[in-house]
Motif scaffolding. Sequence first.
Motif, short mmCIF file in Angstrom:
data_model
loop_
_atom_site.label_atom_id
_atom_site.label_comp_id
_atom_site.label_asym_id
_atom_site.label_seq_id
_atom_site.Cartn_x
_atom_site.Cartn_y
_atom_site.Cartn_z
N THR A 109 32.71 86.83 -63.75
CA THR A 109 32.35 87.59 -64.95
C THR A 109 30.89 88.01 -64.98
O THR A 109 30.45 88.68 -65.92
CB THR A 109 32.69 86.78 -66.21
N GLY A 110 30.12 87.61 -63.96
CA GLY A 110 28.75 88.11 -63.83
C GLY A 110 27.79 87.53 -64.84
O GLY A 110 27.92 86.39 -65.30
N GLY A 111 26.79 88.33 -65.20
CA GLY A 111 25.78 87.90 -66.15
C GLY A 111 25.55 88.95 -67.22
O GLY A 111 25.98 90.09 -67.10
N ILE A 112 24.91 88.54 -68.27
CA ILE A 112 24.55 89.46 -69.35
C ILE A 112 23.03 89.52 -69.42
O ILE A 112 22.34 88.54 -69.13
CB ILE A 112 25.13 89.01 -70.70
N PRO A 113 22.48 90.68 -69.78
CA PRO A 113 21.02 90.81 -69.83
C PRO A 113 20.40 89.82 -70.79
O PRO A 113 20.90 89.60 -71.89
CB PRO A 113 20.81 92.25 -70.30
N LYS A 225 14.80 84.96 -62.61
CA LYS A 225 16.03 85.33 -61.94
C LYS A 225 16.06 86.83 -61.80
O LYS A 225 15.62 87.56 -62.65
CB LYS A 225 17.25 84.86 -62.73
N SER A 226 16.60 87.18 -60.76
CA SER A 226 16.70 88.60 -60.55
C SER A 226 17.75 89.19 -61.45
O SER A 226 18.77 88.59 -61.72
CB SER A 226 17.03 88.88 -59.10
N ALA A 227 17.55 90.47 -61.94
CA ALA A 227 18.55 91.18 -62.71
C ALA A 227 19.64 91.68 -61.78
O ALA A 227 19.47 91.75 -60.57
CB ALA A 227 17.92 92.34 -63.46
N ALA A 288 13.90 94.25 -69.21
CA ALA A 288 14.42 93.95 -67.86
C ALA A 288 13.95 92.57 -67.45
O ALA A 288 13.21 92.39 -66.50
CB ALA A 288 13.94 95.00 -66.87
N THR A 289 14.38 91.58 -68.23
CA THR A 289 13.88 90.22 -68.06
C THR A 289 14.94 89.28 -67.49
O THR A 289 14.93 88.09 -67.76
CB THR A 289 13.38 89.68 -69.41
N GLY A 290 15.86 89.81 -66.69
CA GLY A 290 16.83 88.96 -66.02
C GLY A 290 18.15 88.84 -66.75
O GLY A 290 18.40 89.52 -67.75
N VAL A 291 19.02 87.98 -66.23
CA VAL A 291 20.36 87.82 -66.78
C VAL A 291 20.68 86.36 -67.01
O VAL A 291 20.03 85.46 -66.47
CB VAL A 291 21.43 88.43 -65.82
N PHE A 342 18.33 79.14 -51.01
CA PHE A 342 18.31 78.80 -52.43
C PHE A 342 18.97 79.94 -53.18
O PHE A 342 19.18 81.04 -52.64
CB PHE A 342 16.88 78.55 -52.94
N GLN A 343 19.32 79.72 -54.41
CA GLN A 343 20.05 80.72 -55.19
C GLN A 343 19.11 81.59 -56.01
O GLN A 343 18.22 81.10 -56.69
CB GLN A 343 21.07 80.06 -56.12
N LEU A 344 19.30 82.89 -55.90
CA LEU A 344 18.76 83.88 -56.83
C LEU A 344 19.91 84.81 -57.20
O LEU A 344 20.73 85.14 -56.33
CB LEU A 344 17.63 84.69 -56.20
N ARG A 345 19.95 85.24 -58.43
CA ARG A 345 21.09 86.07 -58.86
C ARG A 345 20.87 87.52 -58.40
O ARG A 345 20.33 88.33 -59.13
CB ARG A 345 21.29 85.94 -60.36
N LEU A 346 21.34 87.76 -57.18
CA LEU A 346 21.16 89.04 -56.52
C LEU A 346 22.51 89.58 -56.08
O LEU A 346 23.46 88.82 -55.88
CB LEU A 346 20.27 88.87 -55.28
#
Length: 471
Positions: A109-113, A225-227, A288-291, A342-346
């Motif tokens: 379901t991904g992420g929300i801003p 975290k990356s958007a 634009a501050t990530g998710v 390592f994990q980044l939301r990309l």
Amino acid sequence: MSEYKATYLVVGGGIAGVTCVESLAILHPEESLIILTASSLIKNVSNVSFYAKTIVKFDVHDTEATSLHKIHPNLNIVYDSLKHLDTTNKVAVTESGIQINYNLVCICTGGIPRLISDSRKCKRILGIRDTESVQEFQEKLKNGRKMVIVGNGGIASEIVHATRGIQKIWVIRDDYISATFVDPGAAEFLQDTLKSNIEKNDSPVLRRHIFSEEDTLVSLNKNLKSAALGPDWYRKLENTRNETGEQELEIIYKVEVESVIEREDTEFPLDVKLSNGKTVQCDFVISATGVEPAVSFTWDIEPKFGKDGGLAVNELQQTSIKDVFAAGDVACASWEHAPHWFQLRLWTQARQMGSMAAKAMHSKITNEEVLQDFCFELFTHCTNLFGYRVVLLGKYNGQGLDQNYEILLRMTRGHEYIKFVLKDGRLQGAILIGETDLEEMCENLILDQIDLTLFGDDILNPDIDIDDYFD
């Protein structure tokens, strides 16, 4: 009430979900498969290019969900949102009451801003995440005179780079730009593209510095975290007022937005109050501050969550609940990571996780053994920032290196920026900006942990073709 039944259920039409569906269609074409997506448009990957074994660049574009029938004729597409997941009886219930019986489910379901405060009560605050929000941004650009951009990741950076003919105030909480991805030196290199006085044919500069992780110049802000917008998304922007090509930009460092107030009797409709006490006026604000992980449905059994609020998954993308998998921005990688991952939301990792989840789900049904994919051995990300190709490898900012480590730099203004992170003479990470052609060599050096002590600074000597040593 409609009812469906399938061996595999994938929830979400983003990169992780679509990659999972495509992989399952190849691995297990004879089994029934359902994708549950809230939109008729899904994210699709194309033009996949490999710079090395684990370094991949690709394009992301929107396409009709029905296009998935080409790869899986027996696929069912359900256009709805997940409301409740009954993991005991293996039934997913949608917002409109559709019931889907499954054997295995993958939550994508991904992420929300993560929008700034006041965003709910002010329509002039935009969160850039999907195609629709980019289109709304385009409409604002047509008549906008001045905007405030909040955030310091890839999306904020590309908005600053790609838009012309409008005044921009870039508000960042760090002391240099693009801090989500790069270090201060790379940020200075990239920032040159915002100026028109780059001198050509500068001689390469070779420098060696020694830092520890506590050094504020190279430490990673682990909360960033990356958007979740894909590579080259900014090409969707069409600002027809780009006549001069000049940047009208002010960057305000080390501040955050405290409040946004709408006005009716001033030149600009918004007052943006900053934490340094300054107030700036603008037509609209880009947040634009990530998710944050999007887990908006209910469960019969509460799963385990990671520290960042995502669904905790093991190395096979399995959650704490039997037969429930998760991939992409909604997942939190809770296994013991490889030394250089390592994990980044990309988007890169969403694609990797979706594929891994499909392999694990297939092995669960067929009772075959599966091992974690090799891509999780090394963190890699390939993107574009300010018109340059940017490749990040391993612990590119010294993440997790508790002891002292060395940084070796080579920079040619307007051409390339190369940074090596070494510990005990072995390469731990790298930042490659520009057409360096060093991607494969760096990947091998990090994975093989070859002792480079004998080479000294010659590793990045522009007069020596270091590739020859490692062919």
